[in-house]
Design an enzyme around this catalytic site. Sequence first.
Site: not given
Ligand code: MRU
Length: 345
Positions: A193, A234, A244
């Site tokens: 990401q 999260d 997170n």
């Molecule tokens: O697995 P993902 O890509 O959904 O994980 C996202 C994250 O860990 C972000 O850091 C988190 O959602 C917070 S930022 C909007």
Amino acid sequence: MTLPPTVAWVGDAARGHLELLDQTRLPDHREVLQLTSLDAVVDAIRRLAVRGAPAIGVAAGYGVVVGLQQRPSGRAFETHRDLVCKTLIDARPTAVNLSWAVERVRARLAAEPELGAALDEARAIHDEDIALCRGMGEHGAPLIPDGATVLTHCNTGRLATSGDGTALAVIFEAWRRGNRLKVIADETRPLLQGARLTALELAEEGIPVDVAVDGAAPALIARGEVDVVLTGADRVAANGDAANKIGTYSLALACQAHGVPMYIVAPVSTFDLSLPDGSHIEIEDRDAEEVLSVRDQRIAPPGVGARNPAFDVTPGRLLSGLVTDRGVIRPVDTESVRAMLAPRI
Ligand code: MRU
């Protein structure tokens, strides 16, 4: 080139549909998915076509409307509503924004059992998310020293929310205020990401960004090449422990060892005050193949296993503060979290 919206609703409540920018195809392809079934929405959430805690919540709010459109004749409205809500909540376990948004739409439906009311509530969640991003940006921007090098992890920007993001909203706002900062984006294995999405968002804005492998971050912090670390979350427990993307905890340990400030940036919709601390947060385990391959190219030999926890928990005591849409929580402890968030959460 500006990216299409991360999440959008097109049309009315009865016949409209959900549109999502397919993030699995970025940065090379800008494909917008048109979703007209609950299964398609759940699949998009599971395979990270839509991702990032706030964006998942907004998509799931609209997902309730899509699910309600498919009520079989003969099934009671309440029975179907609850089935749709449970199916969506079960799609991913860690980001609390998902259940928070679905429960909001369900509560509205309990008072007004109509598709139109569900769409109104989903739209309200969407609009509020934009405002929450603005608040985090404003409270967080002053924390970045002028000309600083900021290290960030995963993607926390426009692709992860409906507005400017969480940690990236802080970076965007500081940049708009004239801070000529630079960013190091952790690549964020296994699904990249950081390299694919964060680098794209920052480059589109003209903000200088270097991508680094995740394992480089503690060394860069130790060498004094990082002034501040900013990430999202999260789910944040009542004492400020924050789940997170996997790799966040090691950043916090390195920051503590080398006296570098680290802030987690999260809106009120990401706090779960029902959990006293981070040990109660459910961590999503994902498919081994994500680790054994890179962008569908197998890198590990046949027959080996893999560990793939998608998130880790950073103890709040390692953080310099939690930046929220309402202000900065510090010190990070139960008393300060409650003082900022309860009882209005
Ligand atoms: O697995 P993902 O890509 O959904 O994980 C996202 C994250 O860990 C972000 O850091 C988190 O959602 C917070 S930022 C909007």
